[in-house]
Design an enzyme around this catalytic site. Sequence first.
Site, PDB file in Angstrom:
ATOM      1  N   HIS A 410      14.057  94.562  53.080  1.00  0.00           N
ATOM      2  CA  HIS A 410      12.878  94.847  53.900  1.00  0.00           C
ATOM      3  C   HIS A 410      11.963  95.898  53.267  1.00  0.00           C
ATOM      4  CE1 HIS A 410      10.420  94.371  57.286  1.00  0.00           C
ATOM      5  NE2 HIS A 410      11.316  94.404  58.250  1.00  0.00           N
ATOM      6  N   ASP A 414       8.789  91.397  54.117  1.00  0.00           N
ATOM      7  CA  ASP A 414       8.643  91.530  55.559  1.00  0.00           C
ATOM      8  C   ASP A 414       9.274  90.337  56.267  1.00  0.00           C
ATOM      9  OD1 ASP A 414       7.287  93.931  55.307  1.00  0.00           O
ATOM     10  OD2 ASP A 414       5.316  92.963  55.237  1.00  0.00           O
TER      11      ASP A 414
END
Length: 437
Positions: A410, A414
């Site tokens: 992450h 995304d």
Amino acid sequence: MARIDVLMPQMGESIAEGTVSKWLKKLGDPVKRDEPLFEISTDKVDAEIPSPTAGVLAEIKVQEGQTVPVQTLVAVIETEKGAAVAAPPAPAPSKPAPAAPPPPASPAPDRPRPPLTAPVGKGGDGTETADERLRRRSTPLVRKIAAEHSVDISTIPGTGFAGRVTKQDILGYIDRGAPGKPPAPSARPLTPTAVTHPTVEPWPGDRVEPFSKIRKITADHMILSRRTSAHVTSFFEVDYTRVAELRRKHKASYAERGVNLTYLAFITKACAENLRRHAVVNAAVSGDNIIYRGDVNIGIAVALEWGLIVPVVKHADELSLVGIARAINDLGERARTKKLLPDEIQRGTFTITNPGVFGSYAGAPIINQPQVAILGVGTIEKRPKVVTLPDGTDTIAIRTLGMVSMSYDHRVVDGADADRFLADVKRMLEDFPEGAI
């Protein structure tokens, strides 16, 4: 006269050392470029190592049966045909010996070797000794850490082979407050500090078994990956009914060509087609930079009795379905028979693991560093599903279903990026084009 060093190759990211199992050439033998020079064995891979150049095998530094760290000097090749074979160094005499006339032809001296990150030590006659050269020739990772911390490797007591400085040596040296400027934020080391596992008291009747080398390496790599990447996992259900129909239709023709048409081949093809379109999933993190890989190289995790290995299908986006299926079959078979070549387990950009073959419904795999995503394939089986008929009514039908999950980093990927990629993979698998067969 050029002298070419032959080093113990890195046989995979989790392999730290190798054993010379057999020399295929003797001292003084001529060798051709890419001709097998020696065989090595690790806990995961047995392989023939080719010569990096044409010439004469002038020195053998590591004998059969000896285990040494990767990047250790194994042999030296003289590139001039017929060059004299270097003799082992004679012990220094206790008192000066009378001068002897020179032999008619003497071996050529070693070519100068420039320093890497530290000044080259000198022997009594002003030349670099073998031990000093081995000590200086630390691994690229150690030299990188030394350069980033402005550390002189020659000042660190080494615990490795022939006194070489290991990663643990230099990290410990830095942790103890060794002098040297800290790295700039954009150039901080990519490798976290060594892993220390907590201890637990054994109870009466328990059996305590030390980690094997591979288990220790695997444990460390899993912890380091979790520390390095911000792991998030997304799950999608895939209807494989279309793929099942295509497999039934084409499996026999593929078998005639010696290829087993598996679900994994379809999944790999779908990922390969979409990784180029979703470049951030086919990337790596380097400091404060994102490296968008130019190649699509998909690693396929293979579970073996002695551990796990990830051979890589290179340029998977350029292969047809039959090409991918053939590559997976070939790499898997040679992984099980320890016949993989070093290059075949390196330079992966994305990984697929398939625990579904053992019955797992779904899982959250750990990212294979330094990649940023790994796809997990759950078991594929027939299950009831609500489907909508052409007239708009719903019914329950028997469909071939399975879960796919993707763990991603992450820091750079995304949730929307990951889900768009998975949605495109799902869409292709559920409506796989006949022309791609």
